[in-house]
Design an enzyme around this catalytic site. Structure first.
Site, PDB file in Angstrom:
ATOM      1  N   GLU A  36       0.835  -1.206   0.000  1.00  0.00           N
ATOM      2  CA  GLU A  36       0.000   0.000   0.000  1.00  0.00           C
ATOM      3  C   GLU A  36       0.867   1.253   0.000  1.00  0.00           C
ATOM      4  OE1 GLU A  36      -3.806  -0.499   2.696  1.00  0.00           O
ATOM      5  OE2 GLU A  36      -2.135  -1.604   3.542  1.00  0.00           O
ATOM      6  N   TYR A  37       1.971   1.178   0.742  1.00  0.00           N
ATOM      7  CA  TYR A  37       2.888   2.311   0.816  1.00  0.00           C
ATOM      8  C   TYR A  37       3.474   2.620  -0.561  1.00  0.00           C
ATOM      9  CZ  TYR A  37       7.169   4.870   1.937  1.00  0.00           C
ATOM     10  OH  TYR A  37       8.178   5.790   1.968  1.00  0.00           O
ATOM     11  N   ASP A  38       3.919   1.559  -1.249  1.00  0.00           N
ATOM     12  CA  ASP A  38       4.484   1.758  -2.579  1.00  0.00           C
ATOM     13  C   ASP A  38       3.448   2.333  -3.541  1.00  0.00           C
ATOM     14  OD1 ASP A  38       7.016   0.970  -1.904  1.00  0.00           O
ATOM     15  OD2 ASP A  38       6.707  -1.129  -2.431  1.00  0.00           O
ATOM     16  N   SER A  83      19.054   2.693  -1.584  1.00  0.00           N
ATOM     17  CA  SER A  83      17.877   1.836  -1.519  1.00  0.00           C
ATOM     18  C   SER A  83      17.764   1.113  -2.858  1.00  0.00           C
ATOM     19  CB  SER A  83      16.670   2.727  -1.265  1.00  0.00           C
ATOM     20  OG  SER A  83      15.538   1.942  -1.124  1.00  0.00           O
ATOM     21  N   LEU A  84      16.670   0.441  -3.089  1.00  0.00           N
ATOM     22  CA  LEU A  84      16.459  -0.251  -4.367  1.00  0.00           C
ATOM     23  C   LEU A  84      15.157   0.237  -4.981  1.00  0.00           C
ATOM     24  CD1 LEU A  84      17.243  -3.918  -3.299  1.00  0.00           C
ATOM     25  CD2 LEU A  84      18.600  -2.543  -4.879  1.00  0.00           C
ATOM     26  N   GLU A 114      18.704 -12.890  -5.692  1.00  0.00           N
ATOM     27  CA  GLU A 114      18.826 -13.198  -4.262  1.00  0.00           C
ATOM     28  C   GLU A 114      17.525 -12.896  -3.550  1.00  0.00           C
ATOM     29  OE1 GLU A 114      21.582 -10.384  -2.796  1.00  0.00           O
ATOM     30  OE2 GLU A 114      23.059 -10.797  -4.348  1.00  0.00           O
ATOM     31  N   LYS A 116      15.181 -10.976  -1.052  1.00  0.00           N
ATOM     32  CA  LYS A 116      15.164  -9.647  -0.436  1.00  0.00           C
ATOM     33  C   LYS A 116      14.708  -9.836   1.004  1.00  0.00           C
ATOM     34  CE  LYS A 116      13.563  -4.927  -1.071  1.00  0.00           C
ATOM     35  NZ  LYS A 116      13.301  -4.722   0.346  1.00  0.00           N
ATOM     36  N   ASP A 118      13.607  -9.091   4.768  1.00  0.00           N
ATOM     37  CA  ASP A 118      12.776  -8.076   5.386  1.00  0.00           C
ATOM     38  C   ASP A 118      13.281  -7.775   6.791  1.00  0.00           C
ATOM     39  OD1 ASP A 118      10.802  -6.294   5.590  1.00  0.00           O
ATOM     40  OD2 ASP A 118       9.197  -7.736   5.935  1.00  0.00           O
ATOM     41  N   ARG A 137      21.550   2.504   8.117  1.00  0.00           N
ATOM     42  CA  ARG A 137      21.556   3.243   6.859  1.00  0.00           C
ATOM     43  C   ARG A 137      21.327   4.726   7.104  1.00  0.00           C
ATOM     44  NH1 ARG A 137      17.424   1.919   2.202  1.00  0.00           N
ATOM     45  NH2 ARG A 137      16.110   3.301   3.400  1.00  0.00           N
ATOM     46  N   GLU A 177      21.540  -7.226   6.411  1.00  0.00           N
ATOM     47  CA  GLU A 177      20.242  -7.004   7.016  1.00  0.00           C
ATOM     48  C   GLU A 177      20.200  -7.676   8.387  1.00  0.00           C
ATOM     49  OE1 GLU A 177      18.772  -5.312   4.550  1.00  0.00           O
ATOM     50  OE2 GLU A 177      16.701  -5.176   5.193  1.00  0.00           O
ATOM     51  N   TYR A 229      25.039  -9.262   2.228  1.00  0.00           N
ATOM     52  CA  TYR A 229      24.816  -9.489   0.795  1.00  0.00           C
ATOM     53  C   TYR A 229      25.438  -8.468  -0.133  1.00  0.00           C
ATOM     54  CZ  TYR A 229      21.172  -6.269   2.274  1.00  0.00           C
ATOM     55  OH  TYR A 229      20.509  -5.228   2.855  1.00  0.00           O
ATOM     56  N   LYS A 293      20.497  -8.509  -9.482  1.00  0.00           N
ATOM     57  CA  LYS A 293      21.682  -7.639  -9.552  1.00  0.00           C
ATOM     58  C   LYS A 293      22.534  -8.016 -10.755  1.00  0.00           C
ATOM     59  CE  LYS A 293      21.991  -7.271  -4.524  1.00  0.00           C
ATOM     60  NZ  LYS A 293      22.714  -7.654  -3.306  1.00  0.00           N
ATOM     61  N   LYS A 317       9.028  -7.121  -5.842  1.00  0.00           N
ATOM     62  CA  LYS A 317       8.350  -7.392  -4.573  1.00  0.00           C
ATOM     63  C   LYS A 317       7.246  -8.416  -4.797  1.00  0.00           C
ATOM     64  CE  LYS A 317       9.099  -4.261  -1.335  1.00  0.00           C
ATOM     65  NZ  LYS A 317       8.668  -3.286  -0.747  1.00  0.00           N
ATOM     66  N   CYS A 415     -22.425   4.196  21.950  1.00  0.00           N
ATOM     67  CA  CYS A 415     -21.155   3.499  22.103  1.00  0.00           C
ATOM     68  C   CYS A 415     -21.430   2.045  22.504  1.00  0.00           C
ATOM     69  CB  CYS A 415     -20.301   4.182  23.168  1.00  0.00           C
ATOM     70  SG  CYS A 415     -18.845   3.207  23.607  1.00  0.00           S
ATOM     71  N   CYS A 418     -20.078   1.623  26.390  1.00  0.00           N
ATOM     72  CA  CYS A 418     -20.662   2.305  27.553  1.00  0.00           C
ATOM     73  C   CYS A 418     -22.078   2.801  27.299  1.00  0.00           C
ATOM     74  CB  CYS A 418     -19.776   3.475  27.973  1.00  0.00           C
ATOM     75  SG  CYS A 418     -19.804   4.838  26.792  1.00  0.00           S
ATOM     76  N   CYS A 439     -16.968   7.924  20.505  1.00  0.00           N
ATOM     77  CA  CYS A 439     -17.730   7.903  21.751  1.00  0.00           C
ATOM     78  C   CYS A 439     -17.402   9.171  22.527  1.00  0.00           C
ATOM     79  CB  CYS A 439     -17.346   6.662  22.554  1.00  0.00           C
ATOM     80  SG  CYS A 439     -17.796   6.765  24.296  1.00  0.00           S
ATOM     81  N   CYS A 444     -15.973   6.373  29.497  1.00  0.00           N
ATOM     82  CA  CYS A 444     -16.235   5.061  28.884  1.00  0.00           C
ATOM     83  C   CYS A 444     -15.123   4.100  29.306  1.00  0.00           C
ATOM     84  CB  CYS A 444     -16.230   5.241  27.367  1.00  0.00           C
ATOM     85  SG  CYS A 444     -16.217   3.702  26.437  1.00  0.00           S
TER      86      CYS A 444
END
Ligand code: IVH
Length: 739
Positions: A36-38, A83-84, A114, A116, A118, A137, A177, A229, A293, A317, A415, A418, A439, A444
């Site tokens: 989602e970030y990408d 970064s990559l 190779e 990647k 995490d 980094r 890593e 690596y 690479k 990815k 709510c 409560c 609420c 609560c």
């Protein structure tokens, strides 16, 4: 999209990406998946390409993330840590090859493929074959010195071993890593569970958080692992291919990646990516992709790099694992600020190593946007890292009569915890963004438990042992209303707390209770800024609390704050100034006379505003704006706010502010950049603050001085463009001496 719309969206996306960067790199607490970030970043890059007039050198699309934390010495990398570039499909992997063929003028390119890993990137420096330093980094050119912490990793050789045809270089930076194995992650969490502590979300963030602990003894308690690596600076250059590098790493004594593939061209590389995807779940570390690479390092050098990433490597990815299941129900959770969050109750399904029965649905808007209804077949995703999320529904397979989800109706317009009133609110804080139901009852029990849990969390007062379950129990049994009530809970009561059921009791125990008592006593000594944040004062985030804590001596001082009054006074003057502006379109002057009168009035208002800016508001950062000021004043005037203050008083808790002393730099703002000859930047900042000055992160017209050292970057340029005075370390020392 019109340019105006694009600009608005670009600004929004930049802020959103920056918020996620902060959570991922600095706090190690991401709330969305990498995927989602990408996507967000791709959207932003797309708009910036289409509307180049809104490009900015500050954009997160051009910046490397920044993982630096407070309390570590900064060290420059000999060779920048890049970064990559990420890709998500085969066409993009092939386009990478086509670009290289064109760039290098040949098509016989060989690659390695190779895993990647995490984890979090680190650079190990060996001089004369001896391990001397480990640096994160950071922001690419320099990072945090985490040597003492990294020394706790047993598999790192203190000295490099040579071998036949494998010389030991004089100086070498070896990159890799740091990660936690699944087994170690589970061991840590099991230990935390039995101590009643908050569980960590996932191995990657736990590893990142561990490396940033200031006490190596704490780090040693968690068994971190490492895999290497890649090379940074290497003198003399003893390695000529990526394949040879892996062989060298092994002889030198390092743990290497589980497997590498040698590919004669891009077809073979793509096939290798497929094989890796089949095998990766059996690896010791989490993998989120494959790295392709260029094998030949001479060609790597020829291809070069952009500011952010090499042109000779690319990351493919893997899509996060997904599964389909039925949505049985949507339940509603209430958080510490009262926000109602919908949770998907699923038919249990096995996904990425665990059985999933619940997933997040974020908020009502998202449920509507994705058209998710109770009874639907849904697709869920587990991105390894974050809480599983519901991606989509399949309306074509929907059971007849499935109605649109109506959140307020589902909770009977009250709510669910409560029974209090709920209201639709706009939220934009550290926890959430967008429109939400909330609420309205401060008392609560869900809010009480949430606040108590936060009060005791690491980000609060670090009263270890009181996690979510213990907090909820203490509130449920009526031992705690407001967090400070915890101080009155007797050791025996804590020890006897049953966290299980009557049939299967799970008692908190004497040992844990003793720890809590010690931790709550230690917390008494924490400063105002910590307490302010820990007590969940509305609209007071971490940095606002810090700024308020530096400008007030105590809670009493804050309640009666001249500074907050000045902020609100200025806001009223500014509003009045806008209304009375002689050229106001909303409120045009009625006559020439009126216009002249208003001109004069505005001159007076301008002078008054300028006097506030130069006086009580000098150097006050934008964190402390009218909304925060109003919220803080209102809270401490409210019943719950007054109850809290009375409680603290009764308990003899009076946390001191860290008011900056008056001195030669009172009212002056500094920005520090580059490496200073004798001091670290933290040391320089401490000296400036001790003399009453303020240190800020970014240069503006209001900056008094930019203190620049060697290799100062964009901040120096900005200072020069804005005409801000630039000084060096020697000049700073002279100013401090009063010259
Ligand atoms: S090579 C200049 N190889 O992924 C080339 N990086 O998203 C730099 N990473 O910053 C990196 N596994 O921290 C390389 N086998 C691998 C990797 C790898 C994980 C990390 C690395 C990098 C990030 C980019």
């Amino acid at each position: 999209m019109t340019p105006a719309e694009a600009q608005k969206r670009i600004v929004q996306l930049r802020a959103e990406v920056a918020r996620h960067d902060e959570r991922y790199y600095r706090q190690a607490r991401p709330e969305i998946s990498d995927f989602e970030y990408d996507l967000l970043k791709q959207q932003l890059a797309g708009l910036e390409a289409e509307f180049p007039q809104f490009a900015s050198t500050d954009s997160p699309t051009l910046r490397l993330g920044d993982d630096r934390a407070q309390g570590f010495r900064e060290v420059a990398h000999r060779q920048k840590m890049l970064s990559l570039d990420n890709t998500y499909n085969e066409a993009e992997v092939r386009a990478f090859h086509t670009r290289l063929v064109k760039l290098l003028g040949r098509d016989d390119l060989r690659y390695t493929v190779e895993p990647k890993i995490d984890g979090l990137a680190v650079s190990l420096t060996y001089e004369g074959g001896r391990f001397v330093r480990a640096v994160t980094r950071g922001k690419g050119d320099k990072g945090d010195d985490v040597t003492a912490n990294v020394r706790t990793i047993a598999s790192i050789p203190g000295e490099l071993k040579g071998g036949p045809d494998v010389p030991v270089p004089d100086v070498v930076e070896i990159r890799g890593e740091i990660y936690l194995t699944a087994a170690e992650f589970e061991r840590i969490n099991a230990e935390r569970a039995s101590a009643g502590e908050e569980l960590f979300a996932n191995p990657r963030n736990t590893a990142a958080g561990t490396i940033k602990q200031l006490d190596p003894a704490e780090v040693a308690k968690r068994k971190l692992s490492i895999v290497l690596y890649s090379l940074g600076h290497c003198e003399p250059p003893v390695v000529t291919t990526q394949a040879a590098l892996h062989a060298h790493l092994q002889v030198w004594g390092f743990p290497g990646v589980e497997r590498i593939w040698h590919a004669g061209g891009i077809d073979e590389a793509w096939a290798a990516i497929g094989e890796l995807d089949q095998e990766r779940r059996s690896f010791a570390y989490g993998t989120d992709g494959a790295v392709v690479k260029l094998d030949d390092m001479a060609l790597q050098r020829e291809a070069g790099a952009t500011d952010k990433a090499p042109r000779w490597a690319i990351a493919y990815k893997f899509k996060p694992d997904t599964a389909r299941t039925r949505l049985r129900a949507i339940t509603i959770q209430v958080g510490k600020t009262g926000i109602l969050s919908p949770v998907a109750e699923l038919e249990p399904v096995f996904l990425a190593g665990s059985t999933i029965a619940r997933a997040t649905l974020h908020n009502e808007e998202e449920i509507r946007r994705k058209d998710i209804r109770i009874g639907d077949l849904v697709e869920i995703e587990k991105a390894g890292e974050v809480i599983p999320a519901v991606l989509r529904s399949f309306p074509e397979e929907r059971p007849a009569g499935a109605a649109e989800f109506d959140l307020p109706a589902a909770v009977g317009h009250q709510c669910p915890v409560c029974g209090g009133r709920i209201a639709k609110v706009e939220v934009a804080d550290e926890e959430a963004q967008g429109v939400a139901w909330k609420c309205q009852n401060y008392d609560c029990s869900a809010q009480r438990a949430g606040r108590l849990g936060f009060f005791c969390s690491r980000r609060g007062l670090a009263i270890d042992g009181v996690g979510g379950v213990v907090a909820a129990k203490l509130v449920e049994l009526g031992h705690v209303q407001d967090p400070p009530d915890l101080y009155d809970v007797a050791l025996e009561t804590l020890a006897a707390l049953n966290l299980g059921t009557v049939e299967e009791p799970r008692v908190f125990g004497e040992k844990n209770a003793t720890k809590v008592v010690a931790a709550r006593e230690a917390a008494r000594a924490l400063p105002l800024e910590k307490w302010l944040y820990a007590l969940s004062v509305p609209d007071v985030g971490e940095s606002t609390a810090r700024e308020l804590g530096r400008r007030h001596r105590s809670f009493a001082d804050l309640v009666d704050s001249a500074l907050l009054s000045a902020v609100l006074h200025k806001a009223r003057l500014v509003a009045e100034r806008e209304l009375q502006a002689p050229n106001s379109r909303k409120n045009p002057p009625k006559s020439d006379e009126d216009k002249a009168r208003r001109k004069e009035l505005c001159t007076r208002l301008d002078a008054e505003i300028a006097a506030l800016d130069a006086g009580p508001l000098a150097g006050v950062p934008s964190d402390i704006g009218p909304a925060v000021a109003a919220s803080v004043e209102e809270f401490f005037a409210s019943k719950p706010g007054r109850r809290l203050l009375a409680r603290l008083k009764q308990l003899g808790i009076d946390p001191p502010g860290t008011v900056i002393a008056a001195g030669v730099f009172t009212g002056k703002t500094f920005v520090l950049t580059g490496t200073l000859p004798t001091m670290t930047r933290d040391e320089a900042a401490a000296k400036i603050e001790a003399a009453g000055g303020r240190v800020s992160g970014s240069v503006s017209k209001k900056t008094s001085y930019v203190l620049a050292g060697a290799e100062a970057g964009s901040k120096l340029e900005k200072a020069q463009t804005l005409g801000v005075t630039v000084i060096d370390e020697a000049e700073l020392l002279k100013l401090l001496a009063g010259d």
